[in-house]
Structure formats: C-alpha cells, structure tokens
Design an enzyme around this catalytic site. Sequence first.
Site, PDB file in Angstrom:
ATOM      1  N   ASP A   1     -47.451 -67.280  12.775  1.00 44.58           N
ATOM      2  CA  ASP A   1     -48.068 -66.141  12.103  1.00 44.58           C
ATOM      3  C   ASP A   1     -49.478 -66.533  11.659  1.00 44.58           C
ATOM      4  OD1 ASP A   1     -46.754 -63.428  10.550  1.00 44.58           O
ATOM      5  OD2 ASP A   1     -48.682 -64.177   9.829  1.00 44.58           O
ATOM      6  N   ILE A   2     -50.431 -65.630  11.827  1.00 52.07           N
ATOM      7  CA  ILE A   2     -51.831 -65.914  11.508  1.00 52.07           C
ATOM      8  C   ILE A   2     -52.037 -66.050   9.990  1.00 52.07           C
ATOM      9  CG2 ILE A   2     -52.727 -63.539  11.232  1.00 52.07           C
ATOM     10  CD1 ILE A   2     -55.000 -64.370  13.177  1.00 52.07           C
TER      11      ILE A   2
ATOM     12  N   ASN B   1     -38.811 -56.545   9.811  1.00 54.60           N
ATOM     13  CA  ASN B   1     -39.239 -55.389   9.025  1.00 54.60           C
ATOM     14  C   ASN B   1     -39.256 -54.162   9.937  1.00 54.60           C
ATOM     15  OD1 ASN B   1     -39.708 -56.798   6.580  1.00 54.60           O
ATOM     16  ND2 ASN B   1     -41.683 -57.528   7.346  1.00 54.60           N
TER      17      ASN B   1
ATOM     18  N   GLY C   1     -42.621 -52.629   5.064  1.00 51.05           N
ATOM     19  CA  GLY C   1     -43.874 -53.367   5.225  1.00 51.05           C
ATOM     20  C   GLY C   1     -44.221 -53.672   6.661  1.00 51.05           C
ATOM     21  N   GLN C   2     -43.521 -53.051   7.643  1.00 47.18           N
ATOM     22  CA  GLN C   2     -43.886 -53.294   9.050  1.00 47.18           C
ATOM     23  C   GLN C   2     -45.319 -52.823   9.290  1.00 47.18           C
ATOM     24  OE1 GLN C   2     -41.401 -51.508  12.113  1.00 47.18           O
ATOM     25  NE2 GLN C   2     -42.454 -52.625  13.753  1.00 47.18           N
TER      26      GLN C   2
ATOM     27  N   HIS D   1     -40.713 -57.639  16.059  1.00 41.57           N
ATOM     28  CA  HIS D   1     -40.836 -59.091  15.885  1.00 41.57           C
ATOM     29  C   HIS D   1     -39.862 -59.574  14.844  1.00 41.57           C
ATOM     30  CE1 HIS D   1     -43.792 -56.918  13.440  1.00 41.57           C
ATOM     31  NE2 HIS D   1     -43.592 -57.839  12.511  1.00 41.57           N
ATOM     32  N   LEU D   2     -39.364 -60.776  15.078  1.00 39.85           N
ATOM     33  CA  LEU D   2     -38.470 -61.463  14.143  1.00 39.85           C
ATOM     34  C   LEU D   2     -39.297 -62.535  13.437  1.00 39.85           C
ATOM     35  CD1 LEU D   2     -35.290 -62.062  13.494  1.00 39.85           C
ATOM     36  CD2 LEU D   2     -35.654 -63.983  15.038  1.00 39.85           C
ATOM     37  N   HIS D   3     -39.384 -62.432  12.110  1.00 34.29           N
ATOM     38  CA  HIS D   3     -40.045 -63.494  11.338  1.00 34.29           C
ATOM     39  C   HIS D   3     -39.048 -64.642  11.145  1.00 34.29           C
ATOM     40  CE1 HIS D   3     -43.445 -61.009   9.599  1.00 34.29           C
ATOM     41  NE2 HIS D   3     -42.596 -60.033   9.865  1.00 34.29           N
TER      42      HIS D   3
END
Length: 113
Positions: A31-32, A86, A92-93, A99-101
């Site tokens: 993640d950036i 999300n 908060g998407q 995507h899976l965090h």
Amino acid sequence: MPDDCLFCRIVRGEIPAKIVAETEQCIAFRDIDPKAPVHVLVIPREHVDSLDTTNDAMMIGRMALLGAEVARTEGIAESGYRTVINTNAASGQTVFHIHLHVLGGRRMGWPPG
Ligand code: 5GP
Ligand code: ZN
C-alpha cells in the site's frame, strides 16, 4: 479492463507498484500509504468493482489464500494479522477495484474504527 481504474493500471504496469507476489489471477503489492508495518493489497487482475458486485467464489478464495501466503512470507502469520475488504462508501472504500488489505506487524485494535 477499465482504462481509468487505478488498480487496472497497476496490473498493466502503467503505474509502478512494489509487487510482493504474483499469480496467474492475482497480484499483491505494498500500500502506498501503509497503516501498519506490513500493509499489502491483494487484487484480482480482472476488474471487479467491489465485494458487492461479484459472485466469483474462486476469485475471492484466491485473494484470501494469496493474502495468507503474503502474511507468511512477510513474517506476520504467526504473530497475527488482519485482512479487510472495504465495501462501498460507509466502509471507506476509495478504490473501486476489489482489494484485500493484509495488515500486520503491530497489535490491531478491535472493534475497527
Ligand atoms: P480502500 O480505502 O479502497 O479500502 O483502500 C485503497 C487503498 O489503496 C488505500 O489504503 C490507499 O492507500 C491505497 N492506494 C491508493 N492509491 C494507491 C497507489 O497508487 N498505489 C498503491 N500501492 N496503493 C494505493
Ligand atoms: Zn480495475
């Protein structure tokens, strides 16, 4: 594949990303703006907006299992980690390519904010 989707652009290599794992169907990259010492996003190469717009159990399963593999290779599996998808605005998407965090390397609070 939508031209203007950020994560489709990462899949196509148009935007650089720190890729940590790749399979035929999925990629995993850092993640950036990491929210934990380890924060990796797992996405399908195929564009899907969100968990609310798919019934592809294989794809969701592949994302979850690649997330578990990344957790092991990142060294956070034994201590513990959090996986999150999300979905839509209230969660908060912000990027509408599913995507899976995978978050770990610190104690996770519960309940999540
Ligand atoms: P969401 O809020 O949709 O669940 O998560 C989107 C995630 O994508 C955020 O954690 C955000 O930091 C990350 N992100 C946004 N833009 C980029 C980017 O260009 N590259 C990478 N690697 N991550 C990004
Ligand atoms: Zn996309």
